[in-house]
Scaffold this motif. Structure first.
Motif, PDB file in Angstrom:
ATOM      1  N   MET A  79       0.830  -1.192   0.000  1.00  0.00           N
ATOM      2  CA  MET A  79       0.000   0.000   0.000  1.00  0.00           C
ATOM      3  C   MET A  79       0.875   1.257   0.000  1.00  0.00           C
ATOM      4  N   GLN A  80       1.904   1.238   0.886  1.00  0.00           N
ATOM      5  CA  GLN A  80       2.755   2.417   0.994  1.00  0.00           C
ATOM      6  C   GLN A  80       3.525   2.645  -0.312  1.00  0.00           C
ATOM      7  N   ILE A  81       4.002   1.565  -0.895  1.00  0.00           N
ATOM      8  CA  ILE A  81       4.729   1.687  -2.168  1.00  0.00           C
ATOM      9  C   ILE A  81       3.826   2.286  -3.239  1.00  0.00           C
ATOM     10  N   VAL A  82       2.596   1.793  -3.306  1.00  0.00           N
ATOM     11  CA  VAL A  82       1.672   2.299  -4.322  1.00  0.00           C
ATOM     12  C   VAL A  82       1.313   3.750  -4.038  1.00  0.00           C
ATOM     13  N   LYS A  83       1.104   4.053  -2.750  1.00  0.00           N
ATOM     14  CA  LYS A  83       0.803   5.444  -2.375  1.00  0.00           C
ATOM     15  C   LYS A  83       1.924   6.371  -2.812  1.00  0.00           C
ATOM     16  N   ASP A  84       3.166   5.929  -2.524  1.00  0.00           N
ATOM     17  CA  ASP A  84       4.324   6.789  -2.797  1.00  0.00           C
ATOM     18  C   ASP A  84       4.652   6.869  -4.276  1.00  0.00           C
ATOM     19  N   GLU A  85       4.529   5.733  -4.992  1.00  0.00           N
ATOM     20  CA  GLU A  85       5.090   5.706  -6.331  1.00  0.00           C
ATOM     21  C   GLU A  85       4.092   5.368  -7.434  1.00  0.00           C
ATOM     22  N   GLY A  86       2.822   5.164  -7.031  1.00  0.00           N
ATOM     23  CA  GLY A  86       1.827   4.784  -8.035  1.00  0.00           C
ATOM     24  C   GLY A  86       1.642   5.861  -9.083  1.00  0.00           C
ATOM     25  N   ILE A  95       2.198   2.159 -10.519  1.00  0.00           N
ATOM     26  CA  ILE A  95       3.376   1.290 -10.528  1.00  0.00           C
ATOM     27  C   ILE A  95       2.905  -0.118 -10.891  1.00  0.00           C
ATOM     28  N   THR A  96       3.655  -0.847 -11.707  1.00  0.00           N
ATOM     29  CA  THR A  96       3.204  -2.172 -12.153  1.00  0.00           C
ATOM     30  C   THR A  96       3.467  -3.209 -11.069  1.00  0.00           C
ATOM     31  N   GLY A  97       2.738  -4.333 -11.156  1.00  0.00           N
ATOM     32  CA  GLY A  97       2.920  -5.430 -10.207  1.00  0.00           C
ATOM     33  C   GLY A  97       4.363  -5.901 -10.204  1.00  0.00           C
ATOM     34  N   GLU A  98       4.953  -5.910 -11.358  1.00  0.00           N
ATOM     35  CA  GLU A  98       6.331  -6.377 -11.486  1.00  0.00           C
ATOM     36  C   GLU A  98       7.300  -5.475 -10.696  1.00  0.00           C
ATOM     37  N   GLN A  99       7.080  -4.179 -10.835  1.00  0.00           N
ATOM     38  CA  GLN A  99       7.944  -3.222 -10.117  1.00  0.00           C
ATOM     39  C   GLN A  99       7.778  -3.339  -8.601  1.00  0.00           C
ATOM     40  N   ILE A 100       6.516  -3.556  -8.180  1.00  0.00           N
ATOM     41  CA  ILE A 100       6.284  -3.717  -6.739  1.00  0.00           C
ATOM     42  C   ILE A 100       6.998  -4.962  -6.240  1.00  0.00           C
ATOM     43  N   ALA A 101       6.864  -6.064  -7.003  1.00  0.00           N
ATOM     44  CA  ALA A 101       7.483  -7.334  -6.621  1.00  0.00           C
ATOM     45  C   ALA A 101       8.992  -7.166  -6.483  1.00  0.00           C
ATOM     46  N   GLU A 102       9.578  -6.440  -7.410  1.00  0.00           N
ATOM     47  CA  GLU A 102      11.027  -6.226  -7.388  1.00  0.00           C
ATOM     48  C   GLU A 102      11.455  -5.495  -6.115  1.00  0.00           C
ATOM     49  N   LYS A 103      10.687  -4.465  -5.783  1.00  0.00           N
ATOM     50  CA  LYS A 103      11.004  -3.674  -4.588  1.00  0.00           C
ATOM     51  C   LYS A 103      10.942  -4.507  -3.320  1.00  0.00           C
ATOM     52  N   LEU A 104      10.059  -5.509  -3.328  1.00  0.00           N
ATOM     53  CA  LEU A 104       9.869  -6.306  -2.120  1.00  0.00           C
ATOM     54  C   LEU A 104      10.680  -7.606  -2.155  1.00  0.00           C
ATOM     55  N   LEU A 158      10.179 -10.096  -4.067  1.00  0.00           N
ATOM     56  CA  LEU A 158       9.258 -11.215  -4.193  1.00  0.00           C
ATOM     57  C   LEU A 158       9.023 -11.478  -5.664  1.00  0.00           C
ATOM     58  N   THR A 159       8.466 -12.651  -5.974  1.00  0.00           N
ATOM     59  CA  THR A 159       8.082 -12.876  -7.371  1.00  0.00           C
ATOM     60  C   THR A 159       6.708 -12.245  -7.572  1.00  0.00           C
ATOM     61  N   ARG A 160       6.403 -11.946  -8.821  1.00  0.00           N
ATOM     62  CA  ARG A 160       5.109 -11.356  -9.124  1.00  0.00           C
ATOM     63  C   ARG A 160       3.981 -12.322  -8.757  1.00  0.00           C
ATOM     64  N   ALA A 161       4.272 -13.605  -8.928  1.00  0.00           N
ATOM     65  CA  ALA A 161       3.258 -14.621  -8.634  1.00  0.00           C
ATOM     66  C   ALA A 161       2.900 -14.638  -7.152  1.00  0.00           C
ATOM     67  N   THR A 162       3.904 -14.462  -6.311  1.00  0.00           N
ATOM     68  CA  THR A 162       3.660 -14.454  -4.862  1.00  0.00           C
ATOM     69  C   THR A 162       2.774 -13.284  -4.487  1.00  0.00           C
ATOM     70  N   LEU A 163       3.030 -12.151  -5.136  1.00  0.00           N
ATOM     71  CA  LEU A 163       2.365 -10.909  -4.784  1.00  0.00           C
ATOM     72  C   LEU A 163       0.934 -10.825  -5.322  1.00  0.00           C
ATOM     73  N   ARG A 164       0.699 -11.538  -6.448  1.00  0.00           N
ATOM     74  CA  ARG A 164      -0.562 -11.339  -7.168  1.00  0.00           C
ATOM     75  C   ARG A 164      -1.807 -11.465  -6.294  1.00  0.00           C
ATOM     76  N   PRO A 216      -4.994  -1.528 -16.961  1.00  0.00           N
ATOM     77  CA  PRO A 216      -4.092  -2.287 -17.847  1.00  0.00           C
ATOM     78  C   PRO A 216      -3.034  -1.372 -18.441  1.00  0.00           C
ATOM     79  N   ARG A 217      -1.836  -1.871 -18.527  1.00  0.00           N
ATOM     80  CA  ARG A 217      -0.694  -1.152 -19.102  1.00  0.00           C
ATOM     81  C   ARG A 217      -0.319   0.127 -18.344  1.00  0.00           C
ATOM     82  N   VAL A 218      -0.940   0.374 -17.181  1.00  0.00           N
ATOM     83  CA  VAL A 218      -0.558   1.541 -16.373  1.00  0.00           C
ATOM     84  C   VAL A 218       0.004   1.061 -15.045  1.00  0.00           C
TER      85      VAL A 218
END
Lengths: 201, 201
Positions: free
Chosen positions: B1-8, B10-19, B21-27, B43-45
Motif C-alpha cells: 500500500m505504501q509503495i503504491v501510495k508513494d510511487e503509483g 506502478i506495475t505489479g512487477e515493479q512492486i514485486a522487485e522492490k519487495l 518477491l516474485t510477481r506470482a507471490t504478490l498477485r 491495464p498497461r498503467v
C-alpha cells in the motif's frame, strides 16, 4: 471486509465458514488486511473493522484545530477610555469587540459594537462616559484558553451568543487573567473556508 | 500500500522487485487490495492508490452543505424607516444586519450595526434620518443564492469583509431581487460546531 464490517467482531473461523473456505486459505488475506490497518484483530475476540467513516474523520479533524493556532491579536482599551474614543478605536481597527484592561494588563471587561450602539442611543455624552460603565465585566465574561480546541471556542460563541471571546492566561501574580488574543465569528468563518478548501488532489 | 501510495501508478512487477518477491507471490495480495477498493488497477498503467485522504473527504463534505439548508429568516425594514427605529429593530430582533426593501419587497439595501454606529456618532438626528441614507445600496451589495454552497457564502463573507449576506432570488417581474433569507458569520459558526460534533461512533 464487508463481512467484518457487518458482523465484526467475528473470528477467522466464522469468516471462513461464511465463505466456504478453510481458515488456512483465508489466513494470509486476513493478515494483509490487518497489517494494512483496515482490520483490527484481538485475541479471543476476533476481527473488527478499523476503518473510520468520513464523518468520523471530519469530526476528528475539526476537533484537532486549536485556539492558539487561529487566535488574532486582541484590541484593548483602558477602563477610563471614553465611549467616543472606544468607538473610534473600533472603526480604526475594524473590529466588533474591544477588551478593556487595567494598568497591569489584567482583563477588566469586554465591550461590543452592540454595547456602544446602545450607549450612543442614550442621552449621555459619549465623550465623557467611560467605557468601564458600558462594558460587560469580569467575572461575567466568557473566555477561552490558547490550549482549548477551536471547536470549544465556537460552541461558546454560539451558547453565550457573543461575537468574540478573549483568549486569556492567568496573570503572573495569580490575580485575574491577561488577554493574549481573540477568537471571533470571523475566525471561525475563516477556519470553515479552510476546511472546505481541503482537496489534496 | 505504501509503495503504491508513494510511487503509483506502478506495475505489479515493479512492486514485486522492490519487495524481493516474485510477481506470482504478490498477485493474490494485490488482488485482495484491489477488490477491497484500496488500490485501483489499469491495464498497461499499473496500480494506484484509490483511497481518498481524510482531507479530501473533509473538503468534499464541507462543499456539499448548501445555503438553502442553513439560511435563517431575513429581518427587513422599509427605506423610509428612521435610523432610530432601525436600531430598535436590530435590538428587538437581536441581529447585526437589516435588509432594506421597497414596497414590492425588492431588495434596496443593507444596513449593519457598524453603519448605524457611525450614524449615531454624527450630529444628525437619528429620529429623522431615514435608513436609506445610511445603507449600502444595490448594486453594491454582496448576495448569495439558495443553491450556492455554504462554503461559497462563507468565502464571500471573508472576501468582502461583511457580517451577513442576503439570500436572494430574482423578482417575479424580473426587476431586481427579493430577499428570502440571511447567511451570517453566526450561521457559519453554527455549521462549524456541527462539523466538529460528527462522530458516528
Amino acid at each position: 471486509m464487508q463481512i467484518v464490517k457487518d458482523e465484526g467482531p467475528i473470528t477467522g473461523e466464522q469468516i471462513a465458514e461464511k465463505l466456504n473456505l478453510t481458515r488456512a486459505t483465508l489466513r494470509p488475506d486476513l493478515a494483509i488486511l490487518t497489517m494494512a490497518g483496515f482490520l483490527d484483530a484481538r485475541p479471543r475476540v476476533g476481527y473488527f473493522y478499523a476503518g473510520k467513516s468520513a464523518n468520523q474523520l471530519l469530526g476528528e479533524h475539526v476537533r484537532k484545530l486549536m485556539v492558539k493556532d487561529y487566535k488574532s491579536l486582541p484590541i484593548v482599551v483602558k477602563e477610563e477610555t471614553s465611549a467616543y474614543d472606544a468607538i473610534c478605536t473600533m472603526f480604526l481597527e475594524d473590529v466588533g469587540t474591544l477588551f478593556v484592561v487595567k494598568e497591569n494588563k489584567q482583563l477588566a471587561g469586554v465591550v461590543s459594537r452592540k454595547d456602544l450602539l446602545k450607549t450612543a442611543m442614550g442621552k449621555q455624552d459619549l465623550q465623557t462616559i467611560p467605557v468601564s460603565i458600558v462594558m460587560t465585566r469580569m467575572p461575567n465574561i466568557v473566555t477561552c484558553s490558547p490550549d482549548d480546541s477551536l471547536l470549544d471556542a465556537a460552541a461558546k460563541l454560539m451558547r453565550y451568543q457573543v461575537d468574540a471571546l478573549p483568549v486569556v492566561r492567568p496573570m503572573e501574580d495569580g490575580d485575574g487573567v491577561e488577554v493574549i488574543g481573540r477568537i471571533t465569528k470571523t475566525t471561525i468563518t475563516k477556519a470553515f473556508v479552510e476546511l472546505g478548501q481541503h482537496t489534496d488532489v
